[in-house]
Design a protein around this motif. Structure first.
Motif, PDB file in Angstrom:
ATOM      1  N   GLU A 160       0.876  -1.164   0.000  1.00  0.00           N
ATOM      2  CA  GLU A 160       0.000   0.000   0.000  1.00  0.00           C
ATOM      3  C   GLU A 160       0.910   1.209   0.000  1.00  0.00           C
ATOM      4  OE1 GLU A 160      -3.473   2.146   2.691  1.00  0.00           O
ATOM      5  OE2 GLU A 160      -2.642   0.235   3.323  1.00  0.00           O
ATOM      6  N   SER A 161       0.668   2.135  -0.917  1.00  0.00           N
ATOM      7  CA  SER A 161       1.510   3.328  -0.960  1.00  0.00           C
ATOM      8  C   SER A 161       0.815   4.478  -0.268  1.00  0.00           C
ATOM      9  CB  SER A 161       1.838   3.712  -2.403  1.00  0.00           C
ATOM     10  OG  SER A 161       0.686   4.169  -3.060  1.00  0.00           O
ATOM     11  N   ASN A 162       1.620   5.266   0.401  1.00  0.00           N
ATOM     12  CA  ASN A 162       1.160   6.489   1.036  1.00  0.00           C
ATOM     13  C   ASN A 162      -0.151   6.301   1.807  1.00  0.00           C
ATOM     14  OD1 ASN A 162       3.357   7.914  -0.084  1.00  0.00           O
ATOM     15  ND2 ASN A 162       2.254   8.093  -2.002  1.00  0.00           N
ATOM     16  N   PRO A 163      -0.172   5.391   2.780  1.00  0.00           N
ATOM     17  CA  PRO A 163      -1.411   5.160   3.515  1.00  0.00           C
ATOM     18  C   PRO A 163      -1.903   6.390   4.270  1.00  0.00           C
ATOM     19  CG  PRO A 163       0.426   4.014   4.557  1.00  0.00           C
ATOM     20  CD  PRO A 163       0.931   4.576   3.261  1.00  0.00           C
ATOM     21  N   LYS A 164      -1.029   7.369   4.467  1.00  0.00           N
ATOM     22  CA  LYS A 164      -1.427   8.603   5.151  1.00  0.00           C
ATOM     23  C   LYS A 164      -1.706   9.719   4.157  1.00  0.00           C
ATOM     24  CE  LYS A 164       1.400   7.238   9.001  1.00  0.00           C
ATOM     25  NZ  LYS A 164       2.729   7.331   9.578  1.00  0.00           N
ATOM     26  N   ASN A 165      -1.850   9.345   2.868  1.00  0.00           N
ATOM     27  CA  ASN A 165      -2.120  10.310   1.792  1.00  0.00           C
ATOM     28  C   ASN A 165      -1.070  11.402   1.699  1.00  0.00           C
ATOM     29  OD1 ASN A 165      -4.332   9.119   0.635  1.00  0.00           O
ATOM     30  ND2 ASN A 165      -5.779  10.146   1.982  1.00  0.00           N
ATOM     31  N   THR A 166       0.196  11.003   1.772  1.00  0.00           N
ATOM     32  CA  THR A 166       1.268  11.974   1.610  1.00  0.00           C
ATOM     33  C   THR A 166       1.959  11.724   0.289  1.00  0.00           C
ATOM     34  OG1 THR A 166       2.811  10.511   2.741  1.00  0.00           O
ATOM     35  CG2 THR A 166       1.705  12.147   4.101  1.00  0.00           C
ATOM     36  N   GLY A 167       2.070  12.756  -0.516  1.00  0.00           N
ATOM     37  CA  GLY A 167       2.805  12.635  -1.778  1.00  0.00           C
ATOM     38  C   GLY A 167       2.080  11.815  -2.827  1.00  0.00           C
ATOM     39  N   ARG A 168       2.806  11.494  -3.885  1.00  0.00           N
ATOM     40  CA  ARG A 168       2.271  10.723  -4.999  1.00  0.00           C
ATOM     41  C   ARG A 168       3.040   9.433  -5.122  1.00  0.00           C
ATOM     42  NH1 ARG A 168      -1.429  12.258  -8.388  1.00  0.00           N
ATOM     43  NH2 ARG A 168      -0.328  11.587 -10.230  1.00  0.00           N
ATOM     44  N   THR A 169       2.444   8.448  -5.778  1.00  0.00           N
ATOM     45  CA  THR A 169       3.062   7.144  -6.001  1.00  0.00           C
ATOM     46  C   THR A 169       3.443   7.034  -7.463  1.00  0.00           C
ATOM     47  OG1 THR A 169       1.706   6.167  -4.274  1.00  0.00           O
ATOM     48  CG2 THR A 169       2.653   4.661  -5.886  1.00  0.00           C
ATOM     49  N   HIS A 170       4.600   6.439  -7.712  1.00  0.00           N
ATOM     50  CA  HIS A 170       5.064   6.211  -9.074  1.00  0.00           C
ATOM     51  C   HIS A 170       5.356   4.722  -9.218  1.00  0.00           C
ATOM     52  CE1 HIS A 170       5.514  10.548  -9.631  1.00  0.00           C
ATOM     53  NE2 HIS A 170       5.967  10.548  -8.390  1.00  0.00           N
ATOM     54  N   VAL A 171       4.772   4.105 -10.247  1.00  0.00           N
ATOM     55  CA  VAL A 171       4.936   2.674 -10.472  1.00  0.00           C
ATOM     56  C   VAL A 171       5.497   2.449 -11.860  1.00  0.00           C
ATOM     57  CG1 VAL A 171       3.750   0.442 -10.611  1.00  0.00           C
ATOM     58  CG2 VAL A 171       3.018   2.137  -8.925  1.00  0.00           C
ATOM     59  N   PHE A 172       6.435   1.517 -11.968  1.00  0.00           N
ATOM     60  CA  PHE A 172       7.022   1.104 -13.231  1.00  0.00           C
ATOM     61  C   PHE A 172       6.821  -0.398 -13.355  1.00  0.00           C
ATOM     62  CE2 PHE A 172      10.671  -1.062 -15.124  1.00  0.00           C
ATOM     63  CZ  PHE A 172      10.684  -0.515 -16.391  1.00  0.00           C
ATOM     64  N   ILE A 173       6.227  -0.838 -14.453  1.00  0.00           N
ATOM     65  CA  ILE A 173       6.042  -2.264 -14.719  1.00  0.00           C
ATOM     66  C   ILE A 173       6.585  -2.531 -16.108  1.00  0.00           C
ATOM     67  CG2 ILE A 173       4.399  -4.165 -14.943  1.00  0.00           C
ATOM     68  CD1 ILE A 173       2.506  -2.500 -13.108  1.00  0.00           C
ATOM     69  N   ALA A 174       7.630  -3.359 -16.179  1.00  0.00           N
ATOM     70  CA  ALA A 174       8.248  -3.675 -17.472  1.00  0.00           C
ATOM     71  C   ALA A 174       7.351  -4.627 -18.247  1.00  0.00           C
ATOM     72  CB  ALA A 174       9.620  -4.321 -17.253  1.00  0.00           C
ATOM     73  N   PRO A 175       7.336  -4.514 -19.584  1.00  0.00           N
ATOM     74  CA  PRO A 175       6.577  -5.476 -20.371  1.00  0.00           C
ATOM     75  C   PRO A 175       7.166  -6.871 -20.171  1.00  0.00           C
ATOM     76  CG  PRO A 175       7.863  -4.052 -21.799  1.00  0.00           C
ATOM     77  CD  PRO A 175       8.052  -3.558 -20.402  1.00  0.00           C
ATOM     78  N   ARG A 176       6.298  -7.873 -20.190  1.00  0.00           N
ATOM     79  CA  ARG A 176       6.766  -9.244 -19.993  1.00  0.00           C
ATOM     80  C   ARG A 176       7.600  -9.693 -21.198  1.00  0.00           C
ATOM     81  NH1 ARG A 176       2.832 -13.391 -17.310  1.00  0.00           N
ATOM     82  NH2 ARG A 176       4.845 -14.327 -17.006  1.00  0.00           N
ATOM     83  N   ASP A 177       8.668 -10.366 -20.909  1.00  0.00           N
ATOM     84  CA  ASP A 177       9.533 -10.931 -21.927  1.00  0.00           C
ATOM     85  C   ASP A 177       8.818 -12.125 -22.564  1.00  0.00           C
ATOM     86  OD1 ASP A 177      11.561 -12.100 -23.427  1.00  0.00           O
ATOM     87  OD2 ASP A 177      13.061 -11.855 -21.837  1.00  0.00           O
ATOM     88  N   LYS A 178       8.902 -12.281 -23.870  1.00  0.00           N
ATOM     89  CA  LYS A 178       8.241 -13.390 -24.540  1.00  0.00           C
ATOM     90  C   LYS A 178       8.692 -14.734 -23.993  1.00  0.00           C
ATOM     91  CE  LYS A 178       7.313 -10.910 -28.776  1.00  0.00           C
ATOM     92  NZ  LYS A 178       7.478 -10.824 -30.211  1.00  0.00           N
ATOM     93  N   GLN A 179       9.934 -14.832 -23.546  1.00  0.00           N
ATOM     94  CA  GLN A 179      10.432 -16.076 -22.975  1.00  0.00           C
ATOM     95  C   GLN A 179       9.806 -16.377 -21.617  1.00  0.00           C
ATOM     96  OE1 GLN A 179      14.641 -15.525 -22.865  1.00  0.00           O
ATOM     97  NE2 GLN A 179      14.881 -15.798 -25.069  1.00  0.00           N
ATOM     98  N   GLN A 180       9.249 -15.345 -20.974  1.00  0.00           N
ATOM     99  CA  GLN A 180       8.606 -15.535 -19.678  1.00  0.00           C
ATOM    100  C   GLN A 180       7.097 -15.711 -19.823  1.00  0.00           C
ATOM    101  OE1 GLN A 180       9.825 -12.006 -17.604  1.00  0.00           O
ATOM    102  NE2 GLN A 180      11.704 -12.953 -16.866  1.00  0.00           N
ATOM    103  N   GLY A 181       6.614 -15.913 -20.984  1.00  0.00           N
ATOM    104  CA  GLY A 181       5.185 -16.145 -21.189  1.00  0.00           C
ATOM    105  C   GLY A 181       4.409 -14.931 -21.647  1.00  0.00           C
ATOM    106  N   GLY A 182       5.099 -13.813 -21.950  1.00  0.00           N
ATOM    107  CA  GLY A 182       4.407 -12.634 -22.455  1.00  0.00           C
ATOM    108  C   GLY A 182       4.023 -12.811 -23.901  1.00  0.00           C
ATOM    109  N   LYS A 183       3.156 -11.961 -24.425  1.00  0.00           N
ATOM    110  CA  LYS A 183       2.717 -12.062 -25.810  1.00  0.00           C
ATOM    111  C   LYS A 183       3.359 -11.051 -26.680  1.00  0.00           C
ATOM    112  CE  LYS A 183      -1.562 -14.118 -24.509  1.00  0.00           C
ATOM    113  NZ  LYS A 183      -2.906 -14.301 -24.706  1.00  0.00           N
TER     114      LYS A 183
END
Length: 183
Positions: A160-183
């Motif tokens: 859970e990010s910023n449970p006290k509502n302080t600041g902003r959250t930044h998330v980075f999710i890399a695309p899945r590699d085809k060898q790992q089952g991505g499309k």
């Protein structure tokens, strides 16, 4: 640097398993809990009466695949046997945490100005400039979350990010590699 080896059950931090998915594996979070706990620090104070300890100066905590690097660590065991810890400071003012994930070749890395561990509630709080990353075997970031504060519930495996509502959250999710089952 003095090397202090403690094999005290009251100081078991094996449950500091940021982002670890409970999957059967040969090493990582699950087996770390049964490993001896070692601490290196410039100084240490331990009170058997209060069940508390303070470690200062280039503190390195290790248990199996888990590593925590900080300037200071304070530990406490309550009368019920639950463990609590506060780690502060380190390189660039940040506590650094790393642990292998069970059943994968991935590791979790985290950093913050302060790491709080609550063994009774199975919660880890990363406070101020918090970052958690999942890294693959090649060292590539799979995903990352940055926030002023991150709370990780080990039982539900939910951040859970910023449970006290302080600041902003930044998330980075890399695309899945085809060898790992991505499309």
């Amino acid at each position: 640097m003095k090397k202090i080896q403690l094999f005290l059950s009251c100081l078991t931090f094996g449950v500091l398993a940021l982002g670890a998915t409970v999957v059967g594996g040969a090493d990582g979070v699950l087996t770390d809990r049964s490993q001896p706990f070692t601490i290196e620090a410039d100084t240490a104070q331990y009170s058997d009466v209060t069940q508390s300890a303070r470690f200062t100066g280039r503190v390195v905590l290790q248990q199996g695949t888990m590593h925590i690097l900080s300037d200071t660590v304070d530990t406490l065991v309550d009368p019920e046997g639950y463990q609590y810890a506060t780690a502060k400071g380190g390189e660039n003012g940040l506590v650094h945490f790393q642990q292998k994930r069970d059943g994968t070749n991935e590791i979790m890395k985290a950093q913050a100005e302060q790491l709080l561990y609550d063994g009774k509630n199975n919660v880890i709080v990363l406070a101020k400039r918090a970052r958690a990353q999942r890294i693959n075997a090649q060292g590539k970031i799979i995903d990352q979350i940055d926030a002023d504060e991150l709370t990780y519930n080990q039982l539900t495996e939910v951040f859970e990010s910023n449970p006290k509502n302080t600041g902003r959250t930044h998330v980075f999710i890399a695309p899945r590699d085809k060898q790992q089952g991505g499309k």
